[in-house]
Enzyme design. Structure first.
Site, PDB file in Angstrom:
ATOM      1  N   TYR A   1      16.075  30.955   2.584  1.00 16.27           N
ATOM      2  CA  TYR A   1      15.113  32.052   3.019  1.00 16.27           C
ATOM      3  C   TYR A   1      15.020  32.802   4.163  1.00 16.27           C
ATOM      4  CZ  TYR A   1      12.975  30.157  -1.602  1.00 16.27           C
ATOM      5  OH  TYR A   1      12.572  29.927  -2.921  1.00 16.27           O
TER       6      TYR A   1
ATOM      7  N   LYS B   1       0.800  -1.123   0.032  1.00 16.40           N
ATOM      8  CA  LYS B   1       0.011   0.011   0.082  1.00 16.40           C
ATOM      9  C   LYS B   1       1.049   1.291   0.133  1.00 16.40           C
ATOM     10  CE  LYS B   1      -0.468   0.153   5.207  1.00 16.40           C
ATOM     11  NZ  LYS B   1      -1.282   0.010   6.160  1.00 16.40           N
TER      12      LYS B   1
END
Length: 380
Positions: A263, A35
């Site tokens: 940043y 999964k």
């Protein structure tokens, strides 16, 4: 042009992990859980490797995953571990995919689809033993509903199973005992003893198969070399990490003392440094919290991540790796020389679990299977 990011699967590691699972599970059949894009390893390539190396059945979370596997040519039995909508039942029957049933309404929907297609549909009955999501309650009312299901003659009960909700050996064992009690009641109703599966990676690692051998085990994390999320210590069964994640140096620059990197100038150099830019970022599955805490491998040496992790780039300090140059390989997860970085290291820094880290690796990158002889490209 160099690949921006390369995701590789080690076939020999998967083979060895399957052997480790067999050491824990004896002669029980193995249902390999693939999964969530096979825990980030690539649904189709991982499933092919598991089946090739002897996993008997596959388990997915959604009908869509099952259909992808069938379209890729996988013929092994496939079970959907989550409820299936009425509209998807016919396709699962047609593709010979086995749904999980936890309500009488879903059983009737599946039965109608099977009757229309003229087939008998194998199913897995789920029992709720404390996780509180899906499954028949281990109560007289739950048993009564399963008894009504037996009147649907186009359904064949292939197994009875549960998702154990425990995170330690005692709670796992308690859930397993509840499951066993419910199973015996279901057997009385069915008139035969279908296979049982309840032991996923955590329960296998806890040694519960030795206490209560079942006909089938259902590992996921162990097959990919991942210690179960709540394992308190290394398992000592020879697990090997399957996935490696690599990139390259896209730019190298010398930065003076007092320069800002990333940043919001979250990092300022205290002295001159050499900075390498790596074209991998949080859009690719790199946790942003690795900024200032994580590291990569270049020329077999650790290089700390400095500045913020951007959407598609991160920066590392290579001052102490003078040979670092444009195009050099950068290992994000995996081994380089005698050193290695694994998903567990990222998980610790991010305050999460290893499977959470790996399922976030972008599925858009092809997974390359590294065989003992040569690599081959397989679709993710």
């Amino acid at each position: 042009m160099a690949e921006r990011i390369r995701v590789c699967l080690d076939e020999a590691a998967i083979r060895d992990n399957i052997r480790a699972v067999r050491h824990l599970s004896g002669t029980a059949q193995v249902m390999g859980v693939v999964k969530a894009n096979a825990y980030g390893h690539g649904l189709v390539p991982a499933a092919r490797l598991l089946v090739h190396h002897g996993v008997h059945q596959l388990a997915v979370a959604t009908p869509e995953e099952a259909c992808v596997l069938r379209e890729a040519g996988l013929r092994a039995p496939i079970t959907v571990l989550s409820p299936t909508s009425a509209s998807a039942m016919a396709e699962l029957v047609a593709r010979r995919v086995r749904p999980s049933l936890s309500t009488l309404a879903a059983a009737r929907d599946l039965h109608r689809a099977a009757v229309r297609l003229g087939r008998r549909a194998p199913v897995h009955l789920e029992v709720d033993t404390g996780l509180g999501r899906y499954g028949w309650a281990p109560t007289p009312a739950g048993v009564a509903q399963i008894e009504r299901l037996t009147m649907l003659d186009h359904l064949v009960v292939a197994s009875v199973y549960t998702h154990l909700g425990g995170t330690c050996r005692d709670s796992l064992a308690d859930g397993l005992q509840r499951f066993q009690r419910m199973y015996e009641k279901v057997v009385e109703v069915l008139g035969h003893r279908p296979a049982r599966h309840a032991l996923a990676s955590s329960a296998l690692a806890a040694g519960l198969h030795n206490d209560t051998p079942l006909e089938m085990v259902r590992p996921g994390a162990l097959l990919y070399g991942l210690a179960p999320a709540y394992a308190a210590a290394p398992l000592g069964i020879g697990l090997r990490s399957v996935l490696s994640l690599t990139s390259h140096i896209a730019h190298v620059s010398e930065m003076p003392a007092g320069a800002s990197i990333g940043y919001d100038a979250t990092y300022r150099t205290l002295e001159p440094v050499v900075v390498a830019v790596v074209p991998a970022g949080f859009a690719d599955g790199i946790p942003r919290v690795l900024a200032g805490a994580g590291r990569v491998l270049i020329h077999g040496c650790h290089a700390p991540i400095i500045g913020t992790v951007g959407m598609t780039h991160l920066t590392v300090d290579v001052t102490d790796i003078p040979q670092a140059a444009l195009g050099d390989a950068v290992t994000l997860i995996g081994a380089q020389g005698v050193r290695a970085i694994d998903a567990q290291e990222w998980a610790r820094l991010a305050g999460t679990i290893n499977s959470d880290v790996l399922t976030r690796v972008a599925p858009t990158f092809p997974r390359t299977v590294i065989t003992p002889h040569a690599p081959m490209e397989l679709s993710a």
